[in-house]
Design a protein around this motif. Structure first.
Motif: not given
Length: 615
Positions: A283-288, A313-315, A358-359
């Motif tokens: 997602d946008e937070d870099m979470k799988t 940095y975001i992750a 991926m949306g």
């Protein structure tokens, strides 16, 4: 014994390092963060990147890649984070993560509350005849050997692929002293930045579009390459083959994400060609799709090092937010906005299309596309920017002391110059990562042009050079007027005096090749060698022979004696008839010692026969 950390990061490239910084800064305890990397030193690909980075100063624009690696690594270590080098994550299991420490030949077992997988990408290979010959390299291998180990893997190269990597490696090979015969690209357009393509073309390196390699020549190693034109389906066209004599072939045909480890976590993968192949869904937070597994960098989609740092940095801040329950939304949103700005440009079209699957939607546009046609008032020393594409970069703007340069509202905008403000200081020339800015001043009988220069040797003042145009063709000769040395950034400015009217054509130069005049071919003695010794005061032919070995080779002076006498006469004013010759010593031609030995042996045999007869 199984050890535990709050965050384990796989990969010490730009994404892994910035992720570690975000987590460790928030936790206030770097010992709870572990980075594992199988390389010899931290930084991923950064230690082998000798070129200046694009982007803005917040992400080290106009700083060379290996220097960025050191900056980030020092920051990580200052926070107390351990980096385990030469260590491979061999498996991620439900209850443990297994690491193999190659340096100490030992297995470590870890558990972690959160994983940040930043394993980067692997080079794609290419199928062609004899593609396994020694001398066929991937671009990353060439950079590793050349820039990390100081080993040049060949002297003469063919580059396959005109993306940024292929163009950058071609330029770096020339910097290292190699010859690049050509760059071949199967597409109908250069895939990399135009500024990268322009700087190799003005070095005389041709870029052959709609061409590919079909065969490596050689039995035991690469000794040449065959390339051919391709049709619309990228199939070689018979009868269009060309041969190049090279001893190395460098493949720069793309990258594919290293998804093996993230797949072992149970995270879902999806094939998205625009992102490089199989990538983890996130997602946008870099979470799988796994709540405690995050990704960043080329693993999440092939892109630039700057966006890898931002994603790290975001992750990292998202992981830190969950570990500490602190509200880090302000920092996270800041880096999201950075990504939005960087990805607005045309070079991010593929990435935007891939992420949309991926949306995840990123806006496009909002940057200046107009190329400035005004090149300023003639006669004034001023900057000329030849950066014709919208790329995410603005060091020219931020470095200008008078505010004469601007890229517009978005970092992807094409820069323009206010010539009322430009003072011709040259700072932008030395800062530009693409070597796309020049200085020009028209004078009464000639013109001055300032060329960005990153090669060796450095030219000397008043040296005569060949002037090259944008395609690397010689258009005239000029003179080095001055050299401005930039010891910090290592992009120097060479000021050339060029014929009037060529100031908008000349964009590079090369040293004039002096053809050597050999006098004594046996001993490889040139006219210059002889004149140098005569200028030292040696004016006797016999002395010249002793100093230079003239006439002491296999021909016995038949070729060089008269020529040397002519030079001696010209330099001293003596008549050849007045110059005393040396002695004509035997042998008149070289003979092997074996012949002498055979003669001695034959004499002994003859003597023995005589003695036998007399008895």
């Amino acid at each position: 014994m199984v050890k535990h950390v709050k965050a384990l990061i796989v990969g010490s490239g730009p994404a892994g390092l910035t992720g570690a910084i975000a987590i460790a800064e928030t936790l206030g305890d770097g010992k709870e963060v572990l980075i594992v990397d199988e390389g010899l030193e931290p930084g991923g690909q950064l230690p082998k990147q000798t070129h200046k980075f694009f982007g803005h100063e917040g992400f080290y624009a106009s700083t060379r890649g290996f220097e960025i690696g050191k900056i980030l690594t020092n920051k990580v270590r200052s926070l107390g984070v351990e980096i385990m080098q030469q260590t491979t994550v061999t498996g991620i299991y439900e209850d443990v993560i297994v690491l193999y420490d190659r340096l100490n030949n030992i297995i470590h077992e870890y558990t972690a509350d959160y994983l940040l997988v930043a394993t980067g990408a692997t080079e794609k290979f290419l199928m062609f005849k004899n593609n396994m010959l020694p001398g066929v390299y991937g671009a990353g291998a060439v950079q590793t050997l050349m820039n990390q180990y100081r080993v040049l893997p060949g002297q003469s190269f063919l580059i396959v692929g005109a993306g940024n990597i292929g163009l950058i490696v071609a330029y770096q090979l020339v910097q290292a002293g190699a010859t690049v015969k050509a760059i071949v690209e199967a597409s109908s357009r250069v895939g990399g930045y135009a500024v990268h393509a322009n700087k190799v073309k003005r070095l005389g390196i041709p870029i052959l579009l709609r061409h590919t390699i079909i065969e490596a020549l050689g039995d035991d190693k690469v000794r040449g390459a065959v390339v051919a034109q391709v049709d619309e389906k990228f199939k070689p066209i018979p009868g269009t083959e060309k041969e190049y004599v090279v001893d190395a072939i460098c493949l720069a045909v793309g990258l594919q994400p290293n998804v093996e480890l993230v797949a072992q976590t149970g995270a879902k993968l999806s094939y998205i060609s625009e992102l490089g192949g199989y990538v983890p869904v996130r997602d946008e937070d870099m979470k799988t799709t796994m709540d405690n597994v995050y990704v960043a960098g080329d693993l999440s989609g092939i892109e630039e090092a700057t966006t890898a740092m931002i994603e790290g940095y975001i992750a990292g801040y998202n992981i830190a937010q969950k570990l500490t329950n602190k509200d880090l939304s302000e920092k996270i949103n800041h880096f999201r906005e950075e990504l939005v700005e960087f990805r607005r440009g045309p070079f991010s079209n593929k990435v935007r299309d891939g992420l949309k699957k991926m949306g995840i939607v990123f806006p496009a546009g909002g940057y200046r596309e107009e190329i400035q046609k005004d090149i300023g008032p003639a006669g004034k020393l001023r900057a000329i920017i030849e950066c014709p594409e919208a790329i995410p970069c603005n060091p020219c703007e931020t470095s200008c002391p008078t505010g004469a340069i601007n890229v517009g509202e978005n970092i992807n905008g094409i820069p323009q110059i206010d010539y009322d403000k430009c003072i011709g200081c040259g700072i932008c020339v030395m800062k530009c990562p693409g070597l796309a800015i020049f200085l020009i001043q028209e004078k009464e009988n000639s013109s001055i042009i300032g060329i960005p220069y990153e090669l060796l040797p450095m030219p000397e003042k008043n040296q005569v050079v060949d002037l090259l145009d944008k395609e690397g063709r010689v258009v005239s000769q000029g003179r080095v007027q001055n050299v401005t040395v930039n010891n910090k950034g290592k992009t120097h400015i060479v000021f050339l005096e060029v014929p009037k009217g060529l100031e908008n054509a000349v964009r590079s130069f090369r040293f004039v090749k002096e053809s050597e005049e050999f006098v004594c071919r046996c001993e490889e003695i040139t006219r210059k060698d002889i004149e140098r010794v005569i200028d030292m005061g040696v004016t006797d032919y016999e002395e010249l022979r002793r100093v230079l070995r003239i006439g002491m080779g296999p021909c016995g002076g038949k070729t060089c004696r008269t020529l040397t006498l002519q030079i001696l006469s010209q330099k001293t004013g003596m008549n050849i008839s007045d110059i005393q010759l040396s002695a004509y010593r035997p042998p008149t031609m070289p003979i092997p010692f074996e012949a002498i030995a055979n003669a001695v042996n034959n004499s002994r045999d003859d003597l023995s026969s005589e003695v036998g007869k007399n008895e």
